[in-house]
Design a protein around this motif. Structure first.
Motif, short mmCIF file in Angstrom:
data_model
loop_
_atom_site.label_atom_id
_atom_site.label_comp_id
_atom_site.label_asym_id
_atom_site.label_seq_id
_atom_site.Cartn_x
_atom_site.Cartn_y
_atom_site.Cartn_z
N ILE A 1 0.84 -1.20 0.00
CA ILE A 1 0.00 0.00 0.00
C ILE A 1 0.87 1.25 0.00
N PHE A 2 1.95 1.18 0.75
CA PHE A 2 2.88 2.32 0.78
C PHE A 2 4.30 1.82 0.93
N SER A 3 5.20 2.42 0.16
CA SER A 3 6.63 2.16 0.37
C SER A 3 7.39 3.41 -0.04
N LYS A 4 8.12 3.96 0.88
CA LYS A 4 8.92 5.15 0.58
C LYS A 4 10.00 4.75 -0.44
N ALA A 5 10.70 3.63 -0.15
CA ALA A 5 11.81 3.22 -1.00
C ALA A 5 11.34 2.83 -2.40
N ARG A 6 10.19 2.15 -2.48
CA ARG A 6 9.70 1.68 -3.78
C ARG A 6 8.75 2.67 -4.44
N LYS A 7 8.62 3.85 -3.81
CA LYS A 7 7.78 4.94 -4.35
C LYS A 7 6.37 4.47 -4.67
N THR A 8 5.78 3.75 -3.72
CA THR A 8 4.39 3.30 -3.88
C THR A 8 3.55 4.02 -2.84
N ASN A 9 2.41 4.56 -3.30
CA ASN A 9 1.51 5.21 -2.35
C ASN A 9 0.08 5.11 -2.89
N VAL A 10 -0.62 4.05 -2.50
CA VAL A 10 -1.99 3.84 -3.00
C VAL A 10 -2.88 4.95 -2.46
N LYS A 11 -3.67 5.54 -3.37
CA LYS A 11 -4.53 6.67 -2.98
C LYS A 11 -5.54 6.26 -1.90
N PRO A 12 -5.93 7.22 -1.04
CA PRO A 12 -6.87 6.90 0.04
C PRO A 12 -8.13 6.18 -0.44
N ASN A 13 -8.71 6.66 -1.55
CA ASN A 13 -9.97 6.05 -2.00
C ASN A 13 -9.79 4.70 -2.69
N LYS A 14 -8.53 4.26 -2.83
CA LYS A 14 -8.28 2.94 -3.42
C LYS A 14 -7.82 1.93 -2.36
N ARG A 15 -7.88 2.34 -1.08
CA ARG A 15 -7.38 1.45 -0.02
C ARG A 15 -8.47 0.58 0.61
N GLY A 16 -9.73 0.78 0.20
CA GLY A 16 -10.83 -0.01 0.77
C GLY A 16 -11.11 0.36 2.22
N PRO B 1 -16.49 -0.94 3.13
CA PRO B 1 -15.04 -0.96 3.38
C PRO B 1 -14.58 -2.26 4.02
N LYS B 2 -13.30 -2.58 3.79
CA LYS B 2 -12.71 -3.74 4.48
C LYS B 2 -12.30 -3.32 5.88
N LEU B 3 -12.01 -2.01 5.98
CA LEU B 3 -11.48 -1.48 7.24
C LEU B 3 -12.11 -0.12 7.52
N ILE B 4 -12.58 0.07 8.75
CA ILE B 4 -13.12 1.38 9.13
C ILE B 4 -12.22 1.96 10.22
N LEU B 5 -11.81 3.20 10.01
CA LEU B 5 -10.96 3.87 10.99
C LEU B 5 -11.80 4.90 11.74
N PHE B 6 -11.76 4.83 13.04
CA PHE B 6 -12.54 5.76 13.88
C PHE B 6 -11.58 6.65 14.64
N ASP B 7 -11.67 7.96 14.44
CA ASP B 7 -10.77 8.87 15.16
C ASP B 7 -11.54 9.58 16.27
N GLU B 8 -11.37 9.12 17.50
CA GLU B 8 -12.06 9.70 18.67
C GLU B 8 -13.55 9.89 18.35
N ALA B 9 -14.13 8.87 17.72
CA ALA B 9 -15.46 9.02 17.12
C ALA B 9 -16.57 9.23 18.13
N LEU B 10 -16.34 8.93 19.39
CA LEU B 10 -17.42 9.06 20.37
C LEU B 10 -17.22 10.24 21.33
N SER B 11 -16.13 10.99 21.13
CA SER B 11 -15.78 12.04 22.10
C SER B 11 -16.83 13.13 22.23
#
Ligand code: ATP
Length: 325
Positions: A65-80, A155-165
Protein backbone atom coordinates in the motif's frame (compact mmCIF):
# COMPACT_ATOMS: atom_id res chain seq x y z
CA UNK A 1 -7.03 -8.71 6.68
CA UNK A 2 -3.45 -8.53 7.95
CA UNK A 3 -2.19 -4.99 8.21
CA UNK A 4 1.59 -4.97 8.36
CA UNK A 5 3.71 -1.94 9.15
CA UNK A 6 7.44 -2.22 8.57
CA UNK A 7 9.51 0.65 9.90
CA UNK A 8 6.64 3.09 9.34
CA UNK A 9 7.40 6.50 10.83
CA UNK A 10 6.39 10.14 10.57
CA UNK A 11 8.61 13.13 11.26
CA UNK A 12 7.67 16.79 11.09
CA UNK A 13 11.08 18.44 10.67
CA UNK A 14 13.21 17.14 13.52
CA UNK A 15 10.15 16.08 15.57
CA UNK A 16 9.13 12.43 15.31
CA UNK A 17 5.38 12.19 15.76
CA UNK A 18 5.52 8.40 15.17
CA UNK A 19 8.85 6.65 15.68
CA UNK A 20 9.84 3.70 13.41
CA UNK A 21 7.21 1.08 13.97
CA UNK A 22 6.96 -2.64 13.17
CA UNK A 23 3.49 -3.94 13.81
CA UNK A 24 0.99 -6.51 12.54
CA UNK A 25 -2.71 -5.96 13.06
CA UNK A 26 -5.00 -8.88 12.35
CA UNK A 27 -7.74 -8.64 14.95
CA UNK A 28 -11.28 -7.51 14.14
CA UNK A 29 -11.64 -4.62 16.55
CA UNK A 30 -8.46 -2.81 17.47
CA UNK A 31 -8.07 0.32 19.59
CA UNK A 32 -5.15 2.71 19.60
CA UNK A 33 -4.86 4.28 22.99
CA UNK A 34 -2.64 6.92 24.50
CA UNK A 35 -2.43 10.41 25.87
CA UNK A 36 -3.00 13.50 23.80
CA UNK A 37 -0.17 14.09 21.33
CA UNK A 38 1.28 10.56 21.46
CA UNK A 39 0.75 10.00 17.73
CA UNK A 40 -2.55 8.07 17.55
CA UNK A 41 -4.17 10.19 14.84
CA UNK A 42 -0.94 10.38 12.85
CA UNK A 43 -0.76 6.57 12.82
CA UNK A 44 -4.41 6.29 11.78
CA UNK A 45 -3.98 8.85 8.99
CA UNK A 46 -0.93 7.00 7.67
CA UNK A 47 -3.08 3.86 7.38
CA UNK A 48 -5.78 5.88 5.60
CA UNK A 49 -3.32 7.52 3.22
CA UNK A 50 -4.15 11.02 4.49
CA UNK A 51 -0.65 11.50 5.94
CA UNK A 52 2.42 10.27 4.06
CA UNK A 53 4.92 8.37 6.21
CA UNK A 54 8.51 9.66 6.17
CA UNK A 55 9.81 6.09 5.84
CA UNK A 56 8.75 2.47 5.90
CA UNK A 57 6.33 0.13 4.19
CA UNK A 58 2.67 -0.70 4.68
CA UNK A 59 0.91 -3.85 3.47
CA UNK A 60 -2.73 -4.92 3.49
CA UNK A 61 -2.33 -8.70 3.29
CA UNK A 62 0.20 -9.15 0.45
CA UNK A 63 -0.64 -5.86 -1.24
CA UNK A 64 1.93 -3.13 -0.96
CA UNK A 65 0.00 0.00 0.00
CA UNK A 66 2.88 2.32 0.78
CA UNK A 67 6.63 2.16 0.37
CA UNK A 68 8.92 5.15 0.58
CA UNK A 69 11.81 3.22 -1.00
CA UNK A 70 9.70 1.68 -3.78
CA UNK A 71 7.78 4.94 -4.35
CA UNK A 72 4.39 3.30 -3.88
CA UNK A 73 1.51 5.21 -2.35
CA UNK A 74 -1.99 3.84 -3.00
CA UNK A 75 -4.53 6.67 -2.98
CA UNK A 76 -6.87 6.90 0.04
CA UNK A 77 -9.97 6.05 -2.00
CA UNK A 78 -8.28 2.94 -3.42
CA UNK A 79 -7.38 1.45 -0.02
CA UNK A 80 -10.83 -0.01 0.77
CA UNK A 81 -10.97 2.11 3.91
CA UNK A 82 -13.61 4.41 5.41
CA UNK A 83 -13.02 6.89 8.18
CA UNK A 84 -15.30 8.28 10.91
CA UNK A 85 -14.18 11.52 12.53
CA UNK A 86 -14.75 13.04 15.95
CA UNK A 87 -16.72 15.98 14.56
CA UNK A 88 -18.73 13.59 12.29
CA UNK A 89 -17.61 15.51 9.17
CA UNK A 90 -21.15 15.86 7.77
CA UNK A 91 -22.13 18.50 5.21
CA UNK A 92 -24.66 20.73 7.03
CA UNK A 93 -26.45 21.89 3.85
CA UNK A 94 -27.05 18.34 2.59
CA UNK A 95 -29.72 15.89 3.70
CA UNK A 96 -28.81 12.71 5.53
CA UNK A 97 -29.42 10.81 2.29
CA UNK A 98 -27.13 13.08 0.24
CA UNK A 99 -24.42 13.01 2.90
CA UNK A 100 -24.30 9.23 2.61
CA UNK A 101 -24.62 9.24 -1.18
CA UNK A 102 -21.72 11.71 -1.45
CA UNK A 103 -19.19 8.97 -0.79
CA UNK A 104 -20.77 6.82 -3.52
CA UNK A 105 -20.31 9.30 -6.38
CA UNK A 106 -18.30 6.82 -8.41
CA UNK A 107 -21.10 4.23 -8.48
CA UNK A 108 -22.56 4.86 -11.94
CA UNK A 109 -26.00 3.28 -11.58
CA UNK A 110 -28.48 5.50 -9.74
CA UNK A 111 -30.34 2.45 -8.50
CA UNK A 112 -27.21 0.83 -7.06
CA UNK A 113 -26.36 4.10 -5.35
CA UNK A 114 -29.87 4.39 -3.91
CA UNK A 115 -29.80 0.77 -2.71
CA UNK A 116 -26.44 1.27 -1.01
CA UNK A 117 -27.65 4.42 0.81
CA UNK A 118 -30.90 2.78 1.91
CA UNK A 119 -29.13 -0.34 3.09
CA UNK A 120 -26.71 1.75 5.17
CA UNK A 121 -29.60 3.78 6.62
CA UNK A 122 -31.38 0.57 7.67
CA UNK A 123 -28.22 -0.76 9.34
CA UNK A 124 -27.94 2.35 11.51
CA UNK A 125 -31.75 2.52 12.03
CA UNK A 126 -32.21 5.95 10.46
CA UNK A 127 -34.51 5.09 7.55
CA UNK A 128 -36.99 7.75 8.67
CA UNK A 129 -34.38 10.53 8.78
CA UNK A 130 -33.21 10.39 5.16
CA UNK A 131 -34.62 13.81 4.25
CA UNK A 132 -33.44 15.61 7.41
CA UNK A 133 -30.39 17.88 7.55
CA UNK A 134 -27.66 17.02 10.13
CA UNK A 135 -28.61 20.09 12.20
CA UNK A 136 -32.07 18.58 12.78
CA UNK A 137 -30.60 15.44 14.35
CA UNK A 138 -29.30 14.64 17.84
CA UNK A 139 -25.58 14.04 18.41
CA UNK A 140 -26.09 10.27 18.48
CA UNK A 141 -28.09 10.34 15.25
CA UNK A 142 -25.41 12.45 13.54
CA UNK A 143 -22.84 9.93 14.66
CA UNK A 144 -24.96 7.17 13.10
CA UNK A 145 -25.13 9.10 9.81
CA UNK A 146 -21.33 9.33 9.84
CA UNK A 147 -21.23 5.58 10.47
CA UNK A 148 -23.75 4.94 7.66
CA UNK A 149 -21.63 6.99 5.26
CA UNK A 150 -18.61 4.90 6.24
CA UNK A 151 -20.28 1.50 5.83
CA UNK A 152 -22.08 2.45 2.59
CA UNK A 153 -18.82 2.16 0.63
CA UNK A 154 -18.49 -1.43 1.83
CA UNK A 155 -15.04 -0.96 3.38
CA UNK A 156 -12.71 -3.74 4.48
CA UNK A 157 -11.48 -1.48 7.24
CA UNK A 158 -13.12 1.38 9.13
CA UNK A 159 -10.96 3.87 10.99
CA UNK A 160 -12.54 5.76 13.88
CA UNK A 161 -10.77 8.87 15.16
CA UNK A 162 -12.06 9.70 18.67
CA UNK A 163 -15.46 9.02 17.12
CA UNK A 164 -17.42 9.06 20.37
CA UNK A 165 -15.78 12.04 22.10
CA UNK A 166 -18.54 14.48 21.21
CA UNK A 167 -21.25 12.35 22.85
CA UNK A 168 -22.38 12.28 26.47
CA UNK A 169 -21.58 9.29 28.71
CA UNK A 170 -24.84 7.34 28.22
CA UNK A 171 -24.92 7.84 24.48
CA UNK A 172 -21.27 6.87 24.25
CA UNK A 173 -22.01 3.51 25.81
CA UNK A 174 -24.95 2.90 23.49
CA UNK A 175 -22.91 3.88 20.43
CA UNK A 176 -20.06 1.61 21.52
CA UNK A 177 -22.42 -1.36 21.40
CA UNK A 178 -23.91 -0.22 18.15
CA UNK A 179 -20.57 0.31 16.44
CA UNK A 180 -19.35 -3.11 17.56
CA UNK A 181 -22.54 -4.78 16.32
CA UNK A 182 -22.52 -3.01 12.94
CA UNK A 183 -18.84 -3.58 12.29
CA UNK A 184 -19.36 -7.26 13.10
CA UNK A 185 -22.45 -7.48 10.91
CA UNK A 186 -20.78 -6.07 7.81
CA UNK A 187 -17.70 -8.24 8.42
CA UNK A 188 -15.31 -5.27 8.42
CA UNK A 189 -12.25 -4.70 10.55
CA UNK A 190 -12.06 -1.60 12.71
CA UNK A 191 -9.30 0.50 14.21
CA UNK A 192 -10.58 2.87 16.83
CA UNK A 193 -8.51 5.73 18.25
CA UNK A 194 -9.40 6.86 21.75
CA UNK A 195 -7.80 8.29 24.87
CA UNK A 196 -10.51 6.65 26.99
CA UNK A 197 -9.09 3.46 28.49
CA UNK A 198 -12.46 2.13 29.70
CA UNK A 199 -13.81 2.46 26.18
CA UNK A 200 -10.73 0.77 24.74
CA UNK A 201 -10.87 -2.13 27.17
CA UNK A 202 -14.59 -2.68 26.65
CA UNK A 203 -14.43 -2.62 22.86
CA UNK A 204 -11.27 -4.22 21.65
CA UNK A 205 -9.87 -7.59 20.70
CA UNK A 206 -6.49 -5.92 20.60
CA UNK A 207 -5.17 -2.73 22.14
CA UNK A 208 -2.20 -0.74 20.90
CA UNK A 209 -0.88 1.51 23.67
CA UNK A 210 1.19 4.49 22.53
CA UNK A 211 3.40 6.91 24.40
CA UNK A 212 5.37 9.79 22.84
CA UNK A 213 5.41 8.35 19.30
CA UNK A 214 6.23 4.79 20.44
CA UNK A 215 4.03 1.72 20.66
CA UNK A 216 4.74 0.58 24.21
CA UNK A 217 2.52 -2.51 24.35
CA UNK A 218 0.04 -4.42 22.21
CA UNK A 219 -2.26 -7.27 23.19
CA UNK A 220 -5.65 -8.28 24.47
CA UNK A 221 -7.16 -5.88 27.04
CA UNK A 222 -7.04 -8.50 29.80
CA UNK A 223 -3.39 -9.19 29.12
CA UNK A 224 -2.42 -5.50 29.11
CA UNK A 225 -4.34 -4.87 32.34
CA UNK A 226 -2.98 -7.92 34.14
CA UNK A 227 0.55 -7.84 32.76
CA UNK A 228 1.47 -4.27 31.87
CA UNK A 229 4.88 -4.17 30.24
CA UNK A 230 5.83 -0.71 31.50
CA UNK A 231 5.08 1.51 34.45
CA UNK A 232 3.49 3.96 32.00
CA UNK A 233 1.06 1.29 30.78
CA UNK A 234 0.26 0.26 34.36
CA UNK A 235 -0.58 3.86 35.24
CA UNK A 236 -2.51 4.58 32.07
CA UNK A 237 -4.60 1.41 31.82
CA UNK A 238 -6.64 0.90 34.98
CA UNK A 239 -5.71 2.07 38.48
CA UNK A 240 -2.20 1.46 39.75
CA UNK A 241 -1.14 1.46 43.42
CA UNK A 242 2.60 1.96 43.80
CA UNK A 243 4.70 0.44 46.54
CA UNK A 244 7.14 2.63 48.47
CA UNK A 245 10.00 1.71 46.17
CA UNK A 246 7.99 3.02 43.16
CA UNK A 247 8.96 -0.15 41.32
CA UNK A 248 6.17 -2.42 42.49
CA UNK A 249 2.53 -1.95 41.51
CA UNK A 250 -0.66 -3.67 42.64
CA UNK A 251 -4.15 -3.41 41.13
CA UNK A 252 -7.02 -2.30 43.43
CA UNK A 253 -8.93 -5.60 43.25
CA UNK A 254 -5.86 -7.51 44.49
CA UNK A 255 -5.80 -5.54 47.75
CA UNK A 256 -7.51 -7.26 50.66
CA UNK A 257 -8.86 -5.94 53.93
CA UNK A 258 -8.71 -9.44 55.40
CA UNK A 259 -5.45 -10.97 56.63
CA UNK A 260 -4.24 -13.67 54.25
CA UNK A 261 -1.59 -16.30 54.65
CA UNK A 262 1.80 -15.07 53.35
CA UNK A 263 0.31 -11.65 52.63
CA UNK A 264 2.25 -8.50 53.40
CA UNK A 265 0.46 -6.08 55.75
CA UNK A 266 0.56 -2.40 54.78
CA UNK A 267 -0.77 0.25 57.11
CA UNK A 268 -2.12 3.62 56.10
CA UNK A 269 -4.81 6.24 56.60
CA UNK A 270 -8.06 6.66 54.74
CA UNK A 271 -8.25 9.89 52.73
CA UNK A 272 -11.72 9.49 51.27
CA UNK A 273 -14.47 7.03 50.32
CA UNK A 274 -16.18 7.63 46.98
CA UNK A 275 -19.56 6.04 46.31
CA UNK A 276 -19.57 4.50 42.82
CA UNK A 277 -23.06 2.97 42.88
CA UNK A 278 -22.30 -0.71 43.40
CA UNK A 279 -19.45 -0.15 45.91
CA UNK A 280 -17.05 2.41 47.36
CA UNK A 281 -13.69 3.42 45.95
CA UNK A 282 -11.48 3.99 48.97
CA UNK A 283 -8.46 6.27 48.68
CA UNK A 284 -5.84 5.76 51.38
CA UNK A 285 -2.34 7.04 52.00
CA UNK A 286 0.05 4.12 52.31
CA UNK A 287 3.80 4.74 52.67
CA UNK A 288 3.39 8.21 51.22
CA UNK A 289 1.55 6.84 48.14
CA UNK A 290 -2.11 7.22 47.26
CA UNK A 291 -3.69 3.80 47.02
CA UNK A 292 -7.14 3.03 45.65
CA UNK A 293 -9.16 -0.10 46.31
CA UNK A 294 -12.78 -1.16 46.64
CA UNK A 295 -15.03 -2.02 49.55
CA UNK A 296 -18.76 -2.53 50.05
CA UNK A 297 -18.71 -0.02 52.94
CA UNK A 298 -17.27 3.48 53.31
CA UNK A 299 -14.38 4.15 55.70
CA UNK A 300 -14.09 7.15 57.94
CA UNK A 301 -11.68 9.78 56.64
CA UNK A 302 -8.52 9.81 58.75
CA UNK A 303 -9.07 6.33 60.20
CA UNK A 304 -6.12 3.97 60.15
CA UNK A 305 -6.35 0.92 57.94
CA UNK A 306 -4.38 -2.28 57.35
CA UNK A 307 -4.29 -3.70 53.85
CA UNK A 308 -2.96 -7.07 52.76
CA UNK A 309 -1.10 -7.71 49.53
CA UNK A 310 0.34 -10.89 48.19
CA UNK A 311 3.80 -10.82 46.69
CA UNK A 312 2.59 -12.70 43.61
CA UNK A 313 0.13 -9.85 42.88
CA UNK A 314 2.83 -7.19 42.76
CA UNK A 315 4.14 -6.18 39.32
CA UNK A 316 7.71 -4.91 39.20
CA UNK A 317 9.01 -2.35 36.67
CA UNK A 318 12.06 -0.32 36.04
CA UNK A 319 10.47 3.13 36.40
CA UNK A 320 13.63 4.82 35.09
CA UNK A 321 13.39 2.89 31.84
CA UNK A 322 9.70 3.72 31.43
CA UNK A 323 10.19 7.42 31.97
CA UNK A 324 12.90 7.53 29.30
CA UNK A 325 10.56 6.23 26.58
P1 ATP B 1 -4.92 13.81 20.38
O1 ATP B 1 -5.42 12.73 21.29
O2 ATP B 1 -4.73 15.10 21.10
O3 ATP B 1 -5.67 13.94 19.10
P2 ATP B 1 -2.82 12.25 19.06
O4 ATP B 1 -2.22 11.18 19.88
O5 ATP B 1 -3.83 11.85 18.04
O6 ATP B 1 -3.40 13.40 20.00
P3 ATP B 1 -1.37 13.33 16.84
O7 ATP B 1 -2.42 14.19 16.27
O8 ATP B 1 -1.04 12.08 16.11
O9 ATP B 1 -1.62 13.03 18.36
O10 ATP B 1 -0.04 14.22 16.93
C1 ATP B 1 1.20 13.67 17.38
C2 ATP B 1 2.22 14.78 17.48
O11 ATP B 1 2.53 15.26 16.18
C3 ATP B 1 1.74 16.00 18.27
O12 ATP B 1 2.80 16.48 19.06
C4 ATP B 1 1.37 17.00 17.20
O13 ATP B 1 1.56 18.32 17.67
C5 ATP B 1 2.33 16.65 16.09
N1 ATP B 1 1.76 16.96 14.76
C6 ATP B 1 0.64 16.43 14.24
N2 ATP B 1 0.40 16.93 13.01
C7 ATP B 1 1.41 17.81 12.76
C8 ATP B 1 1.74 18.66 11.65
N3 ATP B 1 0.99 18.69 10.54
N4 ATP B 1 2.85 19.41 11.75
C9 ATP B 1 3.64 19.37 12.86
N5 ATP B 1 3.38 18.59 13.93
C10 ATP B 1 2.29 17.82 13.89
Amino acid sequence: MNITLKGIEKAYGSFQAVKPLDLTIEDRFVTILGQSGCGKTTLLKMLAGLTEPTAGELFFDDHLIFSKARKTNVKPNKRGIAMVFQDFGLWPHMTVYDNIAFGLRNIRSKKDRRDAVNEALIKVRLEDKATKKPGELSGGQQQRVALARAIAVNPKLILFDEALSALDAILREQMREEILAIVQKIGAQAIFVTHDQTEAMAMSDMMIVMEAGNVVQTGRPEHIYRSPAHAYVADFIGKANWMKSQEGMIRPERISLQPKEHARAQTGHVRKSLFTGDRYLIVAEVNGQHWQFYDQNPHETGSSITLYVQESDIHYFDKQEASSL
